[in-house]
Enzyme design. Structure first.
Site, mmCIF file in Angstrom:
data_model
loop_
_atom_site.group_PDB
_atom_site.id
_atom_site.type_symbol
_atom_site.label_atom_id
_atom_site.label_comp_id
_atom_site.label_asym_id
_atom_site.label_seq_id
_atom_site.Cartn_x
_atom_site.Cartn_y
_atom_site.Cartn_z
ATOM 1 N N GLN A 106 15.851 32.870 29.805
ATOM 2 C CA GLN A 106 15.095 33.773 28.933
ATOM 3 C C GLN A 106 14.445 32.976 27.803
ATOM 4 O O GLN A 106 13.714 33.523 26.989
ATOM 5 C CB GLN A 106 16.035 34.819 28.326
ATOM 6 N N ASP A 109 11.582 27.739 25.112
ATOM 7 C CA ASP A 109 11.473 26.452 24.411
ATOM 8 C C ASP A 109 11.236 25.244 25.320
ATOM 9 O O ASP A 109 10.928 24.147 24.838
ATOM 10 C CB ASP A 109 12.705 26.226 23.513
ATOM 11 N N HIS A 124 10.628 34.742 30.255
ATOM 12 C CA HIS A 124 9.905 35.206 29.065
ATOM 13 C C HIS A 124 8.774 34.270 28.647
ATOM 14 O O HIS A 124 8.331 34.311 27.505
ATOM 15 C CB HIS A 124 10.896 35.416 27.900
ATOM 16 N N CYS A 152 -10.593 32.553 21.568
ATOM 17 C CA CYS A 152 -10.619 32.251 23.004
ATOM 18 C C CYS A 152 -11.982 31.638 23.347
ATOM 19 O O CYS A 152 -13.018 32.185 22.948
ATOM 20 C CB CYS A 152 -10.400 33.552 23.774
ATOM 21 N N CYS A 155 -14.126 34.491 25.516
ATOM 22 C CA CYS A 155 -14.596 35.793 25.013
ATOM 23 C C CYS A 155 -14.634 35.862 23.485
ATOM 24 O O CYS A 155 -15.090 36.860 22.933
ATOM 25 C CB CYS A 155 -13.707 36.909 25.570
ATOM 26 N N THR A 193 23.906 34.026 26.350
ATOM 27 C CA THR A 193 23.049 35.209 26.207
ATOM 28 C C THR A 193 23.887 36.426 25.818
ATOM 29 O O THR A 193 24.997 36.588 26.303
ATOM 30 C CB THR A 193 22.209 35.500 27.476
ATOM 31 N N ASN A 218 30.240 31.712 26.293
ATOM 32 C CA ASN A 218 29.728 32.317 25.054
ATOM 33 C C ASN A 218 30.859 32.299 24.030
ATOM 34 O O ASN A 218 31.989 32.655 24.361
ATOM 35 C CB ASN A 218 29.294 33.770 25.328
ATOM 36 N N PRO A 219 30.575 31.899 22.796
ATOM 37 C CA PRO A 219 31.660 31.898 21.794
ATOM 38 C C PRO A 219 32.062 33.308 21.373
ATOM 39 O O PRO A 219 33.132 33.507 20.782
ATOM 40 C CB PRO A 219 31.068 31.132 20.606
HETATM 41 P P1 OAD Z 1 20.517 36.493 21.650
HETATM 42 O O1 OAD Z 1 20.097 35.933 20.336
HETATM 43 O O2 OAD Z 1 20.496 37.962 21.856
HETATM 44 O O3 OAD Z 1 21.995 36.043 21.990
HETATM 45 C C1 OAD Z 1 22.412 34.727 21.835
HETATM 46 C C2 OAD Z 1 23.802 34.626 22.421
HETATM 47 O O4 OAD Z 1 24.179 33.265 22.372
HETATM 48 C C3 OAD Z 1 24.864 35.426 21.657
HETATM 49 O O5 OAD Z 1 25.664 36.152 22.607
HETATM 50 C C4 OAD Z 1 25.715 34.332 20.987
HETATM 51 O O6 OAD Z 1 27.085 34.706 20.893
HETATM 52 C C5 OAD Z 1 25.529 33.184 21.950
HETATM 53 N N1 OAD Z 1 25.698 31.852 21.348
HETATM 54 C C6 OAD Z 1 25.471 31.457 20.066
HETATM 55 N N2 OAD Z 1 25.711 30.140 19.941
HETATM 56 C C7 OAD Z 1 26.076 29.680 21.168
HETATM 57 C C8 OAD Z 1 26.434 28.398 21.700
HETATM 58 N N3 OAD Z 1 26.461 27.292 20.942
HETATM 59 N N4 OAD Z 1 26.758 28.318 23.022
HETATM 60 C C9 OAD Z 1 26.731 29.417 23.805
HETATM 61 N N5 OAD Z 1 26.395 30.650 23.363
HETATM 62 C C10 OAD Z 1 26.065 30.779 22.069
HETATM 63 O O7 OAD Z 1 19.629 35.745 22.725
HETATM 64 P P2 OAD Z 1 19.330 36.142 24.220
HETATM 65 O O8 OAD Z 1 20.485 36.754 24.873
HETATM 66 O O9 OAD Z 1 18.665 34.951 24.822
HETATM 67 O O10 OAD Z 1 13.338 37.981 24.380
HETATM 68 O O11 OAD Z 1 18.237 37.234 24.012
HETATM 69 C C11 OAD Z 1 17.480 37.595 25.106
HETATM 70 C C12 OAD Z 1 16.102 37.861 24.661
HETATM 71 O O12 OAD Z 1 16.111 38.609 23.443
HETATM 72 C C13 OAD Z 1 15.291 36.649 24.280
HETATM 73 O O13 OAD Z 1 14.763 35.962 25.383
HETATM 74 C C14 OAD Z 1 14.203 37.272 23.494
HETATM 75 C C15 OAD Z 1 14.987 38.252 22.675
HETATM 76 O O14 OAD Z 1 14.323 39.389 22.479
HETATM 77 C C16 OAD Z 1 12.059 37.968 24.115
HETATM 78 O O15 OAD Z 1 11.564 37.277 23.238
HETATM 79 C C17 OAD Z 1 11.306 38.887 25.011
#
Ligand code: OAD
Length: 246
Positions: A106, A109, A124, A152, A155, A193, A218-219
């Site tokens: 997701q 970067d 994403h 752009c 356009c 995530t 996940n922590p």
């Molecule tokens: P989140 O910011 O929702 O969640 C990050 C997760 O990473 C959390 O569950 C933390 O506990 C965990 N975390 C933090 N530090 C960590 C580490 N060192 N090792 C492992 N886990 C760790 O991010 P996503 O789940 O990626 O979408 O969010 C999904 C989407 O929400 C993103 O792609 C973005 C956002 O909206 C869009 O931009 C469309």
């Protein structure tokens, strides 16, 4: 590292070696140890008056295109200055050891690719690419100008980052490939995530429902804990550090 944890890692690695079809599904947490804030973190300094939801959406862009373009320029610089961490490298190594492997991220970067991953589905989009806001086509080159965002070249409309914002749908092709990998996998790693953003959040549930083993790193607790076979409760880079894959 305690004995129980070592036993869990050993079972996972043994299972991996027995010809599994593997999906690794990552979110912002996998890049946290590279210094990239997750979406749940409070925004830094200059940006602390805003939330990601204000800036990462088409309405935010239409209301304040310059602000949103600058926010992305700031993030892009932070990402270019960051380095892939141990977790990115371990996932890239896993791809070389497992015959059927797909990484679904997701994250926008590009740190997985910089660590060497090639079988990557970017659900994403990617912050390093741009597209036309009006025509919805990819744009790689544009003339230098003082306008922000740059116009752009086709356009004259505004360029935007080629990422999926809150409230936008995923590209059908990308989503289709990800769904197929999920349907076929026998083992899924969900790493860093919160599993809250749909439709991506359903992938680990779907894999579990089809009988795949789900391993979560996940922590913090997440809703996915209920369907997870193994939970490694820690930072991604630290957890994979205890795991010898080769
Ligand atoms: P989140 O910011 O929702 O969640 C990050 C997760 O990473 C959390 O569950 C933390 O506990 C965990 N975390 C933090 N530090 C960590 C580490 N060192 N090792 C492992 N886990 C760790 O991010 P996503 O789940 O990626 O979408 O969010 C999904 C989407 O929400 C993103 O792609 C973005 C956002 O909206 C869009 O931009 C469309």
């Amino acid at each position: 590292m305690n004995g129980v944890y070592m036993n869990i890692l050993e079972s996972i690695v043994n299972k991996l070696k027995s010809g599994q079809r593997v999906v690794v599904f990552t979110g912002a947490g996998v890049s946290a140890e590279s210094g990239i804030p997750t979406f749940r973190d409070k925004l830094d300094g200059l940006w602390n008056r805003f939330s990601a939801e204000d800036l990462d959406c088409a309405d935010g862009f239409k209301a304040s295109p310059q602000l949103v373009w600058e926010w992305y320029a700031w993030r892009r610089k932070m990402i270019v200055d960051a380095k892939p961490n141990l977790a990115h490298h371990a996932i890239a190594l896993m791809e070389t050891l497992v015959p059927e492997f797909t990484l679904i991220t997701q994250n926008v970067d590009g740190l997985h690719q910089r660590a060497g991953s090639t079988k990557v589905i970017e659900l994403h989009g990617n912050i390093h690419r741009s597209r036309c806001f009006d025509e919805d086509i990819a744009i790689d080159k544009w003339a230098e100008t003082d306008e922000v965002p740059p116009p752009c070249p086709h356009c004259g409309g505004m360029l935007r980052p080629d990422v999926v914002w809150f409230g936008e749908g995923l590209s059908g092709d990308t989503y289709g490939k990800a769904k197929e990998a999920i349907r076929n996998c026998t083992m899924l790693f969900s790493i860093g995530t919160s599993s809250q953003i749909y439709p991506a959040a359903v992938f680990p549930y779907e894999a579990a429902h089809r009988g795949a083993m789900v391993v979560q790193i996940n922590p913090n607790p997440t809703d996915l804990d209920q369907v997870t076979s193994f939970i490694l409760r820690g930072k991604a880079g630290e957890c994979v550090n205890g795991c010898r894959l080769s």
